[in-house]
Design an enzyme around this catalytic site. Structure first.
Site, short mmCIF file in Angstrom:
data_model
loop_
_atom_site.label_atom_id
_atom_site.label_comp_id
_atom_site.label_asym_id
_atom_site.label_seq_id
_atom_site.Cartn_x
_atom_site.Cartn_y
_atom_site.Cartn_z
N ASP A 73 0.86 -1.20 0.00
CA ASP A 73 0.00 0.00 0.00
C ASP A 73 0.89 1.24 0.00
OD1 ASP A 73 -2.89 1.12 0.63
OD2 ASP A 73 -1.45 2.27 1.82
N LYS A 97 -2.50 5.94 -4.31
CA LYS A 97 -3.56 6.93 -4.07
C LYS A 97 -3.13 8.28 -4.62
CE LYS A 97 -3.68 4.67 0.43
NZ LYS A 97 -2.25 4.55 0.74
#
Ligand code: NAP
Length: 274
Positions: free
Chosen positions: A43, A73
């Site tokens: 992540d 992200k």
């Protein structure tokens, strides 16, 4: 490893490595060590400034790109349509890959129309640059708005989730709408370690409070991404398979009433309904 099936059919490894603060050569070493011990889900985010490190670790490891789930992200100041496209291209270049398994809006921004951002995500999906699209730090009200404008299924909502911020209402809404939930700060940044509730349950199983906390999340159908730069703690966090908490233990943790949000940026994402 256990997997969560996302809307659309993709299977995300339910345990991943959070990489916030894993930077520089020690960051590369940490990600490589996690891959070596079996982590298959990383992540990252533009805001963490470590796409290059994550990419380098993957390239230097023996693990194929296709065997690793990569989430990244886009930060809240780059949610305009063209900025999203640019940011994604930059993420791919820095990571040294031609697709992301999952791309998320990192943090909502009321000043940029959600429809513009989601349109860009739709384009990235159709171009194959991202395989799944989702959001982070979205409340139920904001998710409803996203669902009403998105022209693709929202695969994920990544939110702060741990025993001291057990967001059952949000989890239920997501599960009813086939939106996966990923827990960040899953071990409450270590706060569970000294909690007698977790120490007692851990003793019963010959495990640690951190492992009990991660197991609780997995059994609730949540993806967890604990961060550790330390190989021993990475291993500890990874040894959460092949054993289970029983119904009473799950219930005991579920009923902890503390509501302790560790992250609440000034751009207040959470005022509206939770
Ligand atoms: N979407 C978002 O807005 C958002 C926000 C925050 C975080 N995240 C993501 O979620 C990931 C995890 O969240 P987080 O890093 O904030 O919190 P966390 O994973 O709950 O806790 C990380 C902290 O706990 C320590 N730790 C890890 N395993 C441990 C263990 N077994 N025993 C004792 N200490 C341990 C780590 O130190 P060591 O490294 O020294 O082990 C680190 O200081 C982030 O890395 C990031 O990828 C996303």
């Amino acid at each position: 490893m256990e997997y969560l099936t996302l809307t659309g059919g993709a299977q995300i490894p339910q345990l991943g490595l959070g990489t916030f603060k894993l930077q520089g050569s020690s960051g590369v070493r940490a990600v490589k060590s996690a891959l070596q011990m079996g982590y298959r889900h990383l992540d990252t985010a533009a805001m963490y400034g470590n796409h290059k490190e994550v990419g380098e670790a993957l390239q230097e490891s023996d693990v194929d790109r296709s065997d690793v789930w990569i989430t990244s992200k886009v930060w809240r100041d780059s949610l305009q349509h063209d900025a999203v496209l640019r940011e994604c291209d930059q993420a791919l270049a820095e990571l040294g890959t031609d697709y992301l398994d999952l791309y998320l809006i990192h943090w909502p921004n009321e000043d940029i129309p959600l429809a513009d951002t989601l349109k860009a995500f739709g384009r990235l999906l159709s171009e194959g640059k991202i395989r799944n699209a989702g959001v982070a730090n979205f409340t139920v009200a904001r998710l409803k708005r996203a669902l009403s404008v998105a022209e693709f299924p929202l695969a994920m909502n990544q939110v702060e989730y741990h025993p001291y911020l057990n967001q059952e209402h949000l989890l239920t809404f997501c599960q009813e709408n086939e939106i996966g939930v990923t827990a960040y700060c899953p071990i409450a940044r270590g706060d569970v370690i000294t909690d007698p509730i977790f120490q007692n349950i851990a003793q019963t199983h010959g495990k640690t409070p951190t492992q009990v906390t991660l197991r609780w999340l997995l059994q609730k159908g949540i993806v967890a991404i604990p961060k550790s730069g330390n190989p021993d703690r990475q291993r500890e966090n990874f040894e959460v398979f092949g054993w289970e908490l029983n119904t009473e233990e799950m219930a005991q943790i579920n009923t902890i009433e503390k509501q302790n949000r560790l992250l609440d940026l000034p751009a207040a994402a959470f005022w509206e309904d939770e």
